[in-house]
Design an enzyme around this catalytic site. Structure first.
Site, PDB file in Angstrom:
ATOM      1  N   THR A 122     -46.121  99.823  -9.046  1.00  0.00           N
ATOM      2  CA  THR A 122     -44.848 101.109  -9.351  1.00  0.00           C
ATOM      3  C   THR A 122     -43.944  99.626  -7.948  1.00  0.00           C
ATOM      4  N   GLY A 161     -51.779 102.066  -2.827  1.00  0.00           N
ATOM      5  CA  GLY A 161     -52.911 103.060  -1.880  1.00  0.00           C
ATOM      6  C   GLY A 161     -53.609 101.906  -1.068  1.00  0.00           C
ATOM      7  N   GLU A 397     -50.993 107.074 -12.293  1.00  0.00           N
ATOM      8  CA  GLU A 397     -51.650 106.802 -12.941  1.00  0.00           C
ATOM      9  C   GLU A 397     -51.155 106.816 -15.182  1.00  0.00           C
TER      10      GLU A 397
HETATM   11  C1  LIG Z   1     -66.780 109.013 -13.784  1.00  0.00           C
HETATM   12  C2  LIG Z   1     -66.320 108.554 -12.420  1.00  0.00           C
HETATM   13  C3  LIG Z   1     -65.373 108.967 -12.083  1.00  0.00           C
HETATM   14  C4  LIG Z   1     -64.117 108.115 -11.237  1.00  0.00           C
HETATM   15  C5  LIG Z   1     -62.928 108.777 -10.613  1.00  0.00           C
HETATM   16  C6  LIG Z   1     -61.298 108.829 -10.684  1.00  0.00           C
HETATM   17  C7  LIG Z   1     -60.816 109.507 -10.750  1.00  0.00           C
HETATM   18  C8  LIG Z   1     -59.385 109.524 -10.876  1.00  0.00           C
HETATM   19  C9  LIG Z   1     -59.348 109.719  -9.372  1.00  0.00           C
HETATM   20  C10 LIG Z   1     -58.021 108.911  -8.604  1.00  0.00           C
HETATM   21  C11 LIG Z   1     -57.567 108.085  -9.367  1.00  0.00           C
HETATM   22  C12 LIG Z   1     -56.452 106.992  -7.813  1.00  0.00           C
HETATM   23  C13 LIG Z   1     -56.182 107.290  -7.123  1.00  0.00           C
HETATM   24  C14 LIG Z   1     -54.582 106.590  -8.797  1.00  0.00           C
HETATM   25  C15 LIG Z   1     -53.311 106.101  -7.316  1.00  0.00           C
HETATM   26  C16 LIG Z   1     -52.381 106.028  -8.224  1.00  0.00           C
HETATM   27  C17 LIG Z   1     -51.943 104.719  -9.138  1.00  0.00           C
HETATM   28  C18 LIG Z   1     -50.686 104.430 -10.339  1.00  0.00           C
HETATM   29  O1  LIG Z   1     -50.162 105.195 -10.523  1.00  0.00           O
HETATM   30  S1  LIG Z   1     -50.865 102.722 -10.873  1.00  0.00           S
HETATM   31  C19 LIG Z   1     -49.912 102.127 -11.484  1.00  0.00           C
HETATM   32  C20 LIG Z   1     -49.403 103.533 -12.581  1.00  0.00           C
HETATM   33  N1  LIG Z   1     -48.777 103.180 -13.341  1.00  0.00           N
HETATM   34  C21 LIG Z   1     -48.778 103.531 -14.836  1.00  0.00           C
HETATM   35  O2  LIG Z   1     -49.637 104.138 -15.151  1.00  0.00           O
HETATM   36  C22 LIG Z   1     -47.566 103.316 -15.351  1.00  0.00           C
HETATM   37  C23 LIG Z   1     -47.197 104.382 -17.147  1.00  0.00           C
HETATM   38  N2  LIG Z   1     -46.104 103.349 -17.591  1.00  0.00           N
HETATM   39  C24 LIG Z   1     -47.122 102.923 -18.814  1.00  0.00           C
HETATM   40  O3  LIG Z   1     -47.562 102.785 -19.183  1.00  0.00           O
HETATM   41  C25 LIG Z   1     -45.463 102.423 -20.024  1.00  0.00           C
HETATM   42  O4  LIG Z   1     -44.405 101.875 -19.397  1.00  0.00           O
HETATM   43  C26 LIG Z   1     -46.072 103.173 -20.980  1.00  0.00           C
HETATM   44  C27 LIG Z   1     -45.050 104.079 -20.688  1.00  0.00           C
HETATM   45  C28 LIG Z   1     -46.603 102.662 -22.074  1.00  0.00           C
HETATM   46  C29 LIG Z   1     -44.879 101.576 -22.020  1.00  0.00           C
HETATM   47  O5  LIG Z   1     -44.604 100.750 -21.998  1.00  0.00           O
HETATM   48  P1  LIG Z   1     -43.824  99.647 -22.566  1.00  0.00           P
HETATM   49  O6  LIG Z   1     -42.785 100.108 -22.140  1.00  0.00           O
HETATM   50  O7  LIG Z   1     -44.511  97.928 -22.863  1.00  0.00           O
HETATM   51  O8  LIG Z   1     -44.692 100.418 -24.700  1.00  0.00           O
HETATM   52  P2  LIG Z   1     -43.536 101.098 -25.857  1.00  0.00           P
HETATM   53  O9  LIG Z   1     -42.080  99.910 -26.070  1.00  0.00           O
HETATM   54  O10 LIG Z   1     -43.632 102.296 -24.650  1.00  0.00           O
HETATM   55  O11 LIG Z   1     -44.881 100.691 -26.833  1.00  0.00           O
HETATM   56  C30 LIG Z   1     -44.567  99.585 -26.926  1.00  0.00           C
HETATM   57  C31 LIG Z   1     -45.862  99.694 -28.235  1.00  0.00           C
HETATM   58  O12 LIG Z   1     -47.164  99.113 -26.968  1.00  0.00           O
HETATM   59  C32 LIG Z   1     -48.386  99.924 -27.207  1.00  0.00           C
HETATM   60  N3  LIG Z   1     -49.005 100.487 -26.032  1.00  0.00           N
HETATM   61  C33 LIG Z   1     -48.268 100.932 -24.856  1.00  0.00           C
HETATM   62  N4  LIG Z   1     -49.002 100.976 -23.365  1.00  0.00           N
HETATM   63  C34 LIG Z   1     -50.031 100.542 -23.682  1.00  0.00           C
HETATM   64  C35 LIG Z   1     -51.597 100.350 -23.415  1.00  0.00           C
HETATM   65  N5  LIG Z   1     -51.721 100.748 -22.561  1.00  0.00           N
HETATM   66  N6  LIG Z   1     -52.140  99.663 -24.630  1.00  0.00           N
HETATM   67  C36 LIG Z   1     -51.791  99.718 -25.814  1.00  0.00           C
HETATM   68  N7  LIG Z   1     -50.881  99.739 -26.398  1.00  0.00           N
HETATM   69  C37 LIG Z   1     -49.918 100.337 -25.567  1.00  0.00           C
HETATM   70  C38 LIG Z   1     -47.286 101.691 -27.402  1.00  0.00           C
HETATM   71  O13 LIG Z   1     -48.539 102.310 -28.046  1.00  0.00           O
HETATM   72  C39 LIG Z   1     -46.196 100.818 -28.250  1.00  0.00           C
HETATM   73  O14 LIG Z   1     -46.729 100.600 -29.588  1.00  0.00           O
HETATM   74  P3  LIG Z   1     -46.680 100.556 -31.732  1.00  0.00           P
HETATM   75  O15 LIG Z   1     -45.786 102.052 -31.190  1.00  0.00           O
HETATM   76  O16 LIG Z   1     -44.894  99.455 -31.002  1.00  0.00           O
HETATM   77  O17 LIG Z   1     -46.991 100.566 -31.910  1.00  0.00           O
HETATM   78  C1  FAD Z   2     -50.520 109.915  -5.341  1.00  0.00           C
HETATM   79  C2  FAD Z   2     -49.687 108.814  -5.057  1.00  0.00           C
HETATM   80  C3  FAD Z   2     -50.180 107.631  -5.499  1.00  0.00           C
HETATM   81  C4  FAD Z   2     -49.927 106.284  -6.075  1.00  0.00           C
HETATM   82  N1  FAD Z   2     -50.762 105.611  -6.438  1.00  0.00           N
HETATM   83  C5  FAD Z   2     -50.358 103.934  -6.684  1.00  0.00           C
HETATM   84  C6  FAD Z   2     -51.271 102.668  -6.765  1.00  0.00           C
HETATM   85  O1  FAD Z   2     -51.406 102.876  -5.617  1.00  0.00           O
HETATM   86  N2  FAD Z   2     -49.840 101.755  -7.485  1.00  0.00           N
HETATM   87  C7  FAD Z   2     -48.832 101.453  -8.044  1.00  0.00           C
HETATM   88  O2  FAD Z   2     -48.768 100.755  -8.689  1.00  0.00           O
HETATM   89  N3  FAD Z   2     -48.611 103.195  -8.147  1.00  0.00           N
HETATM   90  C8  FAD Z   2     -48.664 104.607  -7.754  1.00  0.00           C
HETATM   91  N4  FAD Z   2     -48.355 105.440  -7.429  1.00  0.00           N
HETATM   92  C9  FAD Z   2     -46.950 105.901  -8.742  1.00  0.00           C
HETATM   93  C10 FAD Z   2     -47.268 105.955  -9.902  1.00  0.00           C
HETATM   94  O3  FAD Z   2     -47.686 105.394 -10.489  1.00  0.00           O
HETATM   95  C11 FAD Z   2     -45.607 106.674 -10.657  1.00  0.00           C
HETATM   96  O4  FAD Z   2     -45.320 107.611  -9.572  1.00  0.00           O
HETATM   97  C12 FAD Z   2     -45.646 107.248 -11.477  1.00  0.00           C
HETATM   98  O5  FAD Z   2     -46.243 106.561 -12.668  1.00  0.00           O
HETATM   99  C13 FAD Z   2     -44.681 107.815 -11.876  1.00  0.00           C
HETATM  100  O6  FAD Z   2     -43.164 106.842 -11.880  1.00  0.00           O
HETATM  101  P1  FAD Z   2     -41.787 107.513 -10.941  1.00  0.00           P
HETATM  102  O7  FAD Z   2     -42.537 108.054  -9.814  1.00  0.00           O
HETATM  103  O8  FAD Z   2     -41.366 106.005 -11.166  1.00  0.00           O
HETATM  104  O9  FAD Z   2     -41.478 108.819 -12.075  1.00  0.00           O
HETATM  105  P2  FAD Z   2     -40.267 108.575 -12.755  1.00  0.00           P
HETATM  106  O10 FAD Z   2     -41.096 108.401 -14.392  1.00  0.00           O
HETATM  107  O11 FAD Z   2     -39.228 108.260 -12.556  1.00  0.00           O
HETATM  108  O12 FAD Z   2     -40.376 110.475 -13.708  1.00  0.00           O
HETATM  109  C14 FAD Z   2     -39.056 110.980 -12.963  1.00  0.00           C
HETATM  110  C15 FAD Z   2     -38.760 112.195 -14.363  1.00  0.00           C
HETATM  111  O13 FAD Z   2     -38.531 111.214 -15.310  1.00  0.00           O
HETATM  112  C16 FAD Z   2     -39.341 111.838 -16.608  1.00  0.00           C
HETATM  113  N5  FAD Z   2     -38.851 110.323 -17.357  1.00  0.00           N
HETATM  114  C17 FAD Z   2     -39.426 109.237 -17.077  1.00  0.00           C
HETATM  115  N6  FAD Z   2     -39.702 108.253 -18.270  1.00  0.00           N
HETATM  116  C18 FAD Z   2     -39.397 109.159 -19.392  1.00  0.00           C
HETATM  117  C19 FAD Z   2     -39.337 108.823 -20.654  1.00  0.00           C
HETATM  118  N7  FAD Z   2     -39.349 108.038 -21.143  1.00  0.00           N
HETATM  119  N8  FAD Z   2     -38.898 110.552 -21.456  1.00  0.00           N
HETATM  120  C20 FAD Z   2     -39.275 111.415 -20.907  1.00  0.00           C
HETATM  121  N9  FAD Z   2     -38.901 111.650 -19.550  1.00  0.00           N
HETATM  122  C21 FAD Z   2     -39.442 110.693 -18.626  1.00  0.00           C
HETATM  123  C22 FAD Z   2     -41.384 111.913 -16.069  1.00  0.00           C
HETATM  124  O14 FAD Z   2     -41.617 113.056 -17.120  1.00  0.00           O
HETATM  125  C23 FAD Z   2     -40.283 112.825 -14.642  1.00  0.00           C
HETATM  126  O15 FAD Z   2     -40.282 114.427 -15.297  1.00  0.00           O
HETATM  127  C24 FAD Z   2     -48.720 106.511  -7.139  1.00  0.00           C
HETATM  128  C25 FAD Z   2     -48.116 108.004  -6.411  1.00  0.00           C
HETATM  129  C26 FAD Z   2     -48.874 109.495  -6.362  1.00  0.00           C
HETATM  130  C27 FAD Z   2     -48.376 110.182  -6.210  1.00  0.00           C
END
Ligand SMILES: CCCCCCCC/C=C\CCCCC/C=C/C(=O)SCCNC(=O)CCNC(=O)[C@H](O)C(C)(C)COP(=O)(O)OP(=O)(O)OC[C@H]1O[C@@H](n2cnc3c(N)ncnc32)[C@H](O)[C@@H]1OP(=O)(O)O
Ligand code: FAD
Length: 633
Positions: A122, A161, A397
């Site tokens: 991010t 994180g 996530e």
């Molecule tokens: C039992 C054990 C328990 C363990 C306990 C653990 C529980 C957890 C607890 C704590 C967790 C730890 C703390 C977490 C801290 C946080 C970390 C983070 O947040 S890391 C950052 C996370 N960020 C994201 O998730 C980003 C989200 N965005 C995306 O994933 C992508 O941008 C998207 C929204 C999916 C869009 O991607 P993109 O623009 O490239 O694709 P599209 O144009 O939308 O679609 C194109 C085609 O690609 C396909 N697609 C998209 N993603 C995937 C994928 N991941 N895999 C496969 N295919 C994918 C999509 O479906 C489209 O396909 P078609 O329709 O064209 O066929």
């Molecule tokens: C506690 C915490 C820990 C984190 N840890 C990590 C980490 O370790 N590593 C890391 O890389 N990231 C981490 N993140 C970041 C996290 O992955 C992002 O905050 C998350 O992916 C959401 O993206 P954003 O913040 O850009 O929100 P945005 O996407 O800007 O969301 C804002 C609003 O826009 C809307 N929106 C965005 N796109 C669309 C769309 N296409 N259609 C409709 N609505 C849309 C959303 O629904 C939401 O209401 C962490 C976040 C938190 C809160």
């Protein structure tokens, strides 16, 4: 033991241990979980929870005991840290899995045993839209290095994180060659020797305080070519780029963690139900019949209506979590062998269920807290802390709305395939019936058919209807001359609704399938009751959908409520036993209200007395501030 809770545990109609075994995935897994809990943590003389050395001790212990399975790591960590998060969560659930799945063999052997890291994807300007990430990685063939750079303020890596201030092995997502593709880099910077790096903490957050979320700005920082994780994509020494089989393989870690989060939502909801239901069994308040003793608040129908559907949901999500992880392991195994055919379905399922379960659990935690009255608002209940730690799961996530829209993308594609005459398989196979119009609602009798299989069918028809309505909305927008993107955006409310209904159907189906596998008659009976309660409660919440789908008539609506009330009364005698089966240890729950012995009040008084504010009869602030002021008055 509190007499109320003791009475609640008499006359059990089912074998609690057998239900615990089902939740763990077998008696051996229960024994292993308890071994980790009792032997490796609680009875370990080195167990030093809550001290500055806790974290390094935990890491060394995990290595000493050879615990590497994610589920066992989670068992160990949750016993060690209770319901809270700890700074290394990201290392175990994102950094390591990324190395396991994205490193080539040489990189794996070089890095995996040695380092602790974070996951810096991010940026300040982009968390959701990964194709919008701005950090660049430009290959310099002359030096065989990548030059990592943050070109804008919005490209500063934000949120990673567990950012270690001294050493920074981190997984980077950057744009090395083209805007559409990006890859993963391991960047080991040893601060402060490495110039070009600006690092810090992003500041106080809503919670998640055990995790130090940082920022990282790179100014033309060089890393070796070999630091690009090269299992799927490579940059050769001459600078040529070998593309991966699919650009989405880079997204693999997010799919893994989303799959884990589904079961985790069930775990967290089960913790809150344990606290709220045990407390509701010992809390007496008001009166039902004048002049009689104050009843247990668990005997109020409204209290049952708050908690028992959540209890059923906790079981549903725990079973959905088992299904999700099994599906992830099966399909990721195929992907490892180069078969990517089910990757889209895995993505759609994990994205939708992650959003569906975390949204529901997030709301459910608050219902559990409020059902405990004022004591629920006390930190002694553990419920405020559980909420604060869990609620970001609706954002991280994969922000939930965005995840639901990803599932919708898969549903729309599947619907179009059915319209084109293709035969679907897997989780969306029910859409085949839409095309052949066999989705016509069954002859709806005047009585509600409570057969669980029938209820699953009704949820299937509801989901299919909403998928069709969303598709029709897109078609109508297109017919009005809107471009494809605008037609999609003008239908996103319908699309999220369709995905939500699809996930709801999937979770109920998994619950029903799990109940069908249960052989013990007593356990089967009580689980069948909970599955019915989960289905009927959902029907009560979304009555309009079922009416619109033609599978429920207006005349039947009152029977939904009547049936719900009957099921609440049916669950009541087993409620405490059903939370006992979650087998959450008092030390892990860390809740005065959720104690296994039910001795809430004595424990609450002790907890309050231990507050730092009560260390002295009169707080030092009186002598320091008030007394001098009084002297001047
Ligand atoms: C039992 C054990 C328990 C363990 C306990 C653990 C529980 C957890 C607890 C704590 C967790 C730890 C703390 C977490 C801290 C946080 C970390 C983070 O947040 S890391 C950052 C996370 N960020 C994201 O998730 C980003 C989200 N965005 C995306 O994933 C992508 O941008 C998207 C929204 C999916 C869009 O991607 P993109 O623009 O490239 O694709 P599209 O144009 O939308 O679609 C194109 C085609 O690609 C396909 N697609 C998209 N993603 C995937 C994928 N991941 N895999 C496969 N295919 C994918 C999509 O479906 C489209 O396909 P078609 O329709 O064209 O066929
Ligand atoms: C506690 C915490 C820990 C984190 N840890 C990590 C980490 O370790 N590593 C890391 O890389 N990231 C981490 N993140 C970041 C996290 O992955 C992002 O905050 C998350 O992916 C959401 O993206 P954003 O913040 O850009 O929100 P945005 O996407 O800007 O969301 C804002 C609003 O826009 C809307 N929106 C965005 N796109 C669309 C769309 N296409 N259609 C409709 N609505 C849309 C959303 O629904 C939401 O209401 C962490 C976040 C938190 C809160």
């Amino acid at each position: 033991m509190n007499p109320d809770i003791l009475r609640e545990r008499q006359n059990a109609t089912f074998d609690i241990e057998k239900l615990t075994n089902i939740l763990d995935g077998g008696a051996e897994r229960t024994n292993r979980r308890r071994e980790i809990r009792e032997v490796l943590v609680l009875n370990d003389p080195d167990f030093d929870y809550g001290t500055p050395t806790s974290l390094p001790t935990m890491i060394l212990k995990l290595r000493e005991y050879g615990i590497s399975d994610p589920v066992e790591i989670n068992w160990y960590k949750s016993m060690y840290w209770g319901t809270g998060r700890e700074a290394l969560g990201l290392h175990y659930v994102m950094f390591l899995p990324t190395l396991y799945t994205q490193c080539d063999s040489e990189q794996f052997n070089k890095w995996v045993p040695l380092i602790i890291g974070t996951y810096a994807q991010t940026e300040m300007g982009h968390g959701t839209h990964l194709r919008g990430l701005e950090t660049t990685a430009t290959f310099d063939p002359a030096t065989q290095e990548f030059v990592m750079h943050s070109p804008t303020v919005t490209s500063i890596k934000w949120w990673p994180g567990g950012r270690n201030p001294l050493f920074l092995p981190l997984i980077f997502l950057s744009i090395p060659l083209s805007a559409s593709l990006f890859d993963l880099f391991l960047s080991g910077f040893a601060l402060p020797t490495c110039s070009g790096i600006v690092i810090g903490d992003i500041g106080p957050k809503f919670g998640f305080d055990a995790v130090d979320n940082g920022y990282l700005k790179l100014e033309h920082v060089r890393i070796p070519r070999e630091n690009m994780l090269m299992k799927y994509a490579q940059v050769k020494p001459d600078g040529s780029y070998v593309k991966p089989l699919s650009s989405k393989l880079t997204y693999g870690t997010m799919v893994f963690i989303r799959s884990l989060i589904v079961g985790n939502a069930g775990i967290v909801l089960s913790q809150c139900c344990t606290i709220a239901i045990r407390y509701s069994a010992v809390r007496h308040q008001s009166e039902i019949r004048a002049g009689e003793a104050e009843p247990q608040i668990l005997d109020y129908q409204t209290q049952q209506h708050k908690l028992f559907p959540l209890l059923a949901t906790a079981y549903a999500f725990l079973f959905a979590g088992q299904y999700m992880i099994d599906t992830y392991n099966r399909i990721s195994g195929d992907i490892n062998q180069g078969d990517l055919s089910e990757m889209p379905e895995l993505h759609a399922l994990s994205a939708g269920l992650k959003a569906f379960t975390t949204w529901t659990a997030n709301t459910g935690i608050e219902v559990c807290r409020m059902s405990c009255g004022g004591h629920g608002y006390s930190r002694s209940s553990a419920l405020p802390d559980i909420y604060v730690e869990f609620t970001p799961s609706c954002t991280y996530e994969g922000e939930n709305t965005v995840m639901m829209l990803q599932t919708a993308r898969f549903l729309m594609k599947s619907y179009r395939q059915v319209q084109a005459g293709q035969q679907l398989s897997g989780a969306v196979s029910y859409l085949n019936k839409v095309h052949h119009r066999v989705m016509a609602p069954q002859a709806v009798s005047s009585q509600l058919d409570l057969n669980l299989n029938t209820l699953v069918d009704l949820y299937e028809i509801r989901a299919a209807m909403l998928v069709e309505l969303a598709a029709q909305s897109i078609q109508q927008e297109s017919a009005r001359g809107k471009c494809q993107e605008d037609s999609w955006n003008n239908s996103t409310i319908d699309l999220v609704r369709a995905s939500d209904a699809h996930c709801h159907y999937m979770v109920l189906k998994m619950f029903r399938d799990k109940v069908d596998q249960i052989e013990d008659p007593g356990v089967h009976s009580v689980m069948s009751t909970l599955a019915h309660l989960y289905a009927i409660h959902g029907m009560g919440n979304f009555t309009g959908d079922f009416l619109q789908a033609g599978v429920l008539t207006g005349a039947q609506v009152p029977s939904v409520s009547k049936c719900l009330k009957g099921l609440l009364a049916e669950v009541r005698p087993s409620a405490v036993l059903l939370v006992d089966a979650f087998d959450h240890h008092d030390k892990m729950l860390n809740s005065v209200l959720g104690r296994h012995d039910g001795n809430v009040y004595e424990a609450m008084f002790e907890w309050a007395r231990s507050s730092p504010l009560n260390r002295t009869e009169v707080h030092e602030s009186f002598h320091k501030h008030l007394k001098p002021l009084q002297a001047k008055l």
